[in-house]
Design a protein around this motif. Structure first.
Motif, PDB file in Angstrom:
ATOM      1  N   PRO A   1      90.980  13.224 -89.548  1.00  0.00           N
ATOM      2  CA  PRO A   1      91.898  13.946 -88.654  1.00  0.00           C
ATOM      3  C   PRO A   1      92.046  15.395 -89.108  1.00  0.00           C
ATOM      4  O   PRO A   1      91.930  15.711 -90.293  1.00  0.00           O
ATOM      5  CB  PRO A   1      93.217  13.182 -88.826  1.00  0.00           C
ATOM      6  CG  PRO A   1      93.155  12.662 -90.234  1.00  0.00           C
ATOM      7  CD  PRO A   1      91.699  12.362 -90.508  1.00  0.00           C
ATOM      8  N   TYR A   2      92.331  16.267 -88.164  1.00  0.00           N
ATOM      9  CA  TYR A   2      92.537  17.681 -88.440  1.00  0.00           C
ATOM     10  C   TYR A   2      93.905  18.102 -87.938  1.00  0.00           C
ATOM     11  O   TYR A   2      94.510  17.439 -87.095  1.00  0.00           O
ATOM     12  CB  TYR A   2      91.462  18.534 -87.752  1.00  0.00           C
ATOM     13  CG  TYR A   2      90.051  18.232 -88.204  1.00  0.00           C
ATOM     14  CD1 TYR A   2      89.459  18.943 -89.245  1.00  0.00           C
ATOM     15  CD2 TYR A   2      89.310  17.218 -87.605  1.00  0.00           C
ATOM     16  CE1 TYR A   2      88.170  18.665 -89.663  1.00  0.00           C
ATOM     17  CE2 TYR A   2      88.017  16.925 -88.021  1.00  0.00           C
ATOM     18  CZ  TYR A   2      87.456  17.649 -89.052  1.00  0.00           C
ATOM     19  OH  TYR A   2      86.184  17.368 -89.472  1.00  0.00           O
ATOM     20  N   ARG A   3      94.378  19.228 -88.440  1.00  0.00           N
ATOM     21  CA  ARG A   3      95.619  19.823 -87.971  1.00  0.00           C
ATOM     22  C   ARG A   3      95.349  21.280 -87.602  1.00  0.00           C
ATOM     23  O   ARG A   3      94.679  21.992 -88.353  1.00  0.00           O
ATOM     24  CB  ARG A   3      96.691  19.759 -89.070  1.00  0.00           C
ATOM     25  CG  ARG A   3      97.954  20.559 -88.817  1.00  0.00           C
ATOM     26  CD  ARG A   3      98.831  19.993 -87.723  1.00  0.00           C
ATOM     27  NE  ARG A   3      99.554  18.819 -88.156  1.00  0.00           N
ATOM     28  CZ  ARG A   3     100.813  18.833 -88.608  1.00  0.00           C
ATOM     29  NH1 ARG A   3     101.466  19.980 -88.702  1.00  0.00           N
ATOM     30  NH2 ARG A   3     101.422  17.724 -88.940  1.00  0.00           N
ATOM     31  N   VAL A   4      95.836  21.705 -86.428  1.00  0.00           N
ATOM     32  CA  VAL A   4      95.713  23.114 -86.038  1.00  0.00           C
ATOM     33  C   VAL A   4      96.673  23.917 -86.903  1.00  0.00           C
ATOM     34  O   VAL A   4      97.890  23.890 -86.702  1.00  0.00           O
ATOM     35  CB  VAL A   4      96.031  23.326 -84.547  1.00  0.00           C
ATOM     36  CG1 VAL A   4      95.877  24.804 -84.182  1.00  0.00           C
ATOM     37  CG2 VAL A   4      95.119  22.469 -83.674  1.00  0.00           C
ATOM     38  N   ALA A   5      96.114  24.632 -87.871  1.00  0.00           N
ATOM     39  CA  ALA A   5      96.953  25.422 -88.775  1.00  0.00           C
ATOM     40  C   ALA A   5      97.528  26.632 -88.065  1.00  0.00           C
ATOM     41  O   ALA A   5      98.699  26.991 -88.257  1.00  0.00           O
ATOM     42  CB  ALA A   5      96.142  25.864 -89.994  1.00  0.00           C
ATOM     43  N   MET A   6      96.704  27.258 -87.223  1.00  0.00           N
ATOM     44  CA  MET A   6      97.134  28.461 -86.513  1.00  0.00           C
ATOM     45  C   MET A   6      96.102  28.785 -85.445  1.00  0.00           C
ATOM     46  O   MET A   6      94.989  28.244 -85.443  1.00  0.00           O
ATOM     47  CB  MET A   6      97.259  29.651 -87.473  1.00  0.00           C
ATOM     48  CG  MET A   6      95.969  30.004 -88.196  1.00  0.00           C
ATOM     49  SD  MET A   6      96.094  31.467 -89.264  1.00  0.00           S
ATOM     50  CE  MET A   6      96.037  32.779 -88.040  1.00  0.00           C
ATOM     51  N   LEU A   7      96.488  29.646 -84.521  1.00  0.00           N
ATOM     52  CA  LEU A   7      95.565  30.223 -83.547  1.00  0.00           C
ATOM     53  C   LEU A   7      95.358  31.682 -83.925  1.00  0.00           C
ATOM     54  O   LEU A   7      96.301  32.382 -84.286  1.00  0.00           O
ATOM     55  CB  LEU A   7      96.114  30.126 -82.124  1.00  0.00           C
ATOM     56  CG  LEU A   7      96.429  28.722 -81.591  1.00  0.00           C
ATOM     57  CD1 LEU A   7      97.022  28.816 -80.189  1.00  0.00           C
ATOM     58  CD2 LEU A   7      95.185  27.841 -81.571  1.00  0.00           C
ATOM     59  N   GLY A   8      94.116  32.151 -83.832  1.00  0.00           N
ATOM     60  CA  GLY A   8      93.868  33.534 -84.197  1.00  0.00           C
ATOM     61  C   GLY A   8      92.453  33.950 -83.898  1.00  0.00           C
ATOM     62  O   GLY A   8      91.689  33.183 -83.304  1.00  0.00           O
ATOM     63  N   PHE A   9      92.092  35.150 -84.290  1.00  0.00           N
ATOM     64  CA  PHE A   9      90.781  35.758 -84.083  1.00  0.00           C
ATOM     65  C   PHE A   9      90.564  36.098 -82.613  1.00  0.00           C
ATOM     66  O   PHE A   9      90.224  37.224 -82.264  1.00  0.00           O
ATOM     67  CB  PHE A   9      89.662  34.855 -84.619  1.00  0.00           C
ATOM     68  CG  PHE A   9      88.272  35.263 -84.215  1.00  0.00           C
ATOM     69  CD1 PHE A   9      87.792  36.530 -84.507  1.00  0.00           C
ATOM     70  CD2 PHE A   9      87.430  34.402 -83.534  1.00  0.00           C
ATOM     71  CE1 PHE A   9      86.516  36.921 -84.128  1.00  0.00           C
ATOM     72  CE2 PHE A   9      86.150  34.777 -83.156  1.00  0.00           C
ATOM     73  CZ  PHE A   9      85.701  36.038 -83.462  1.00  0.00           C
ATOM     74  N   ALA A  10      90.747  35.115 -81.736  1.00  0.00           N
ATOM     75  CA  ALA A  10      90.655  35.315 -80.292  1.00  0.00           C
ATOM     76  C   ALA A  10      91.653  34.362 -79.645  1.00  0.00           C
ATOM     77  O   ALA A  10      92.028  33.345 -80.247  1.00  0.00           O
ATOM     78  CB  ALA A  10      89.237  35.033 -79.789  1.00  0.00           C
ATOM     79  N   PRO A  11      92.122  34.639 -78.423  1.00  0.00           N
ATOM     80  CA  PRO A  11      93.073  33.748 -77.766  1.00  0.00           C
ATOM     81  C   PRO A  11      92.539  32.316 -77.696  1.00  0.00           C
ATOM     82  O   PRO A  11      91.445  32.065 -77.185  1.00  0.00           O
ATOM     83  CB  PRO A  11      93.227  34.352 -76.371  1.00  0.00           C
ATOM     84  CG  PRO A  11      92.923  35.800 -76.556  1.00  0.00           C
ATOM     85  CD  PRO A  11      91.849  35.845 -77.601  1.00  0.00           C
ATOM     86  N   GLY A  12      93.307  31.380 -78.244  1.00  0.00           N
ATOM     87  CA  GLY A  12      92.933  29.968 -78.181  1.00  0.00           C
ATOM     88  C   GLY A  12      92.025  29.488 -79.279  1.00  0.00           C
ATOM     89  O   GLY A  12      91.654  28.308 -79.296  1.00  0.00           O
ATOM     90  N   PHE A  13      91.635  30.374 -80.235  1.00  0.00           N
ATOM     91  CA  PHE A  13      90.743  29.944 -81.317  1.00  0.00           C
ATOM     92  C   PHE A  13      91.560  29.177 -82.362  1.00  0.00           C
ATOM     93  O   PHE A  13      92.427  29.753 -83.017  1.00  0.00           O
ATOM     94  CB  PHE A  13      90.070  31.143 -81.980  1.00  0.00           C
ATOM     95  CG  PHE A  13      89.023  30.782 -83.007  1.00  0.00           C
ATOM     96  CD1 PHE A  13      87.673  30.899 -82.706  1.00  0.00           C
ATOM     97  CD2 PHE A  13      89.378  30.315 -84.272  1.00  0.00           C
ATOM     98  CE1 PHE A  13      86.701  30.567 -83.656  1.00  0.00           C
ATOM     99  CE2 PHE A  13      88.428  29.985 -85.211  1.00  0.00           C
ATOM    100  CZ  PHE A  13      87.079  30.102 -84.903  1.00  0.00           C
TER     101      PHE A  13
END
Length: 294
Positions: A193-205
């Motif tokens: 399993p993974y967890r979305v740590a953050m969004l960044g670099f580009a919208p939705g990444f």
């Protein structure tokens, strides 16, 4: 100096006092660094303002101290640790949920180990009509350390991925680097399993934590000018998904037919910070069917 100019000067001095007081206590790198500096010790929002001049106040708690830095008159950065760590990142997401539930009108932007808090300074005035850093600090402290009833509910999103071939042309290189077969790489990538740590670099990444350490691989020495939308990739000890066609240097191992970012949708980003993610391997036939429906 006119009254309005004096008021602006006073505000600027107060924000400078907050920031300088924190830096003197040992603040590290600037906002958005991804691996923010902080101290181990008591858990409290440690701030210094014109209403708190006797040093940085701490309230003993069980968790590491939260450091805060004033970035602007309407923005503070809360630092929860100094490492890219699943436990620290979970604290960031839990704090974001609690702050937004308890403090009307605030906006939270999560990173690996920090949280940007945007607010209206006019909502945090003292009896003299001046911005009160103490009032805001106390509200943050109360919200972050309230009972766990507001723990964020983990939403899990399953991402179908067609691995290898033209969809993931770096899969053989990743397999060779890890000394696995391509099939073993896919099995390991889909097996945790993974967890979305953050969004960044580009919208939705989405930057995803949870990658099997055996699959970690440095970025490419020469970035590609164009990475196809939906590409699933490995960069260092993380995995991520390119939401649009973009330049990029991560190792491409597959591609999803799902749209990661749609500006016309009510919620433009398919994934949100704190979401759980699992990858599911599919063949090219299923990829084409899902892509037609996306």
């Amino acid at each position: 100096m006119g009254g309005e100019a004096r008021q602006v000067k006073t505000k600027l001095e107060e924000y400078a006092s907050i920031a300088l007081g924190l830096r003197a206590h040992g603040e590290g790198r600037s906002a958005g660094s991804g691996a923010e500096a902080g101290d181990d010790g008591e858990a409290s929002v440690a701030l210094k303002s014109s209403t708190q001049t006797e040093g940085i106040e701490r309230m003993p708690q069980a968790e590491p101290q939260i450091q805060a830095e004033a970035l602007a008159e309407d923005a503070w950065l809360l630092r929860f640790g100094a490492t890219i760590d699943v436990a620290v990142n979970a604290r960031v997401h839990a704090a974001a949920v609690r702050l937004q539930a308890s403090m009307a009108g605030v906006e939270c932007v999560s990173a690996y180990a920090s949280l940007l808090l945007r607010f209206d300074p006019m909502e945090w005035l003292d009896e003299d009509g001046r911005f009160s850093g103490r009032r805001l600090r106390d509200a943050i402290d109360a919200a972050v350390h309230q009972a766990s009833a507001l723990e964020p509910a983990l939403r899990e999103v399953v991402i179908p991925v067609c691995y290898g071939g033209d969809m993931g042309e770096d899969l053989p290189d990743v397999a060779a680097h890890a000394q696995f077969s391509p099939e073993e790489v896919v099995a390991r990538h889909t097996g945790v399993p993974y967890r979305v740590a953050m969004l960044g670099f580009a919208p939705g990444f989405p930057y995803l934590l949870g990658l099997d350490p055996a699959l970690a691989m440095p970025r490419r020495g020469s970035p590609r000018r164009r990475v196809p939308a939906g590409s699933v990739a490995i960069g260092g000890q993380q995995t991520g998904i390119y939401p649009q066609a973009l330049p990029g240097g991560w190792q491409l191992i597959g591609r999803t037919p799902l749209r990661l970012f749609d500006v016309t949708a009510d919620s433009p980003s398919l994934l949100q910070p704190g979401d759980g993610v699992r990858f599911r391997a599919i063949d090219e036939g299923e990829y084409r069917r899902l892509a037609a429906d996306a």
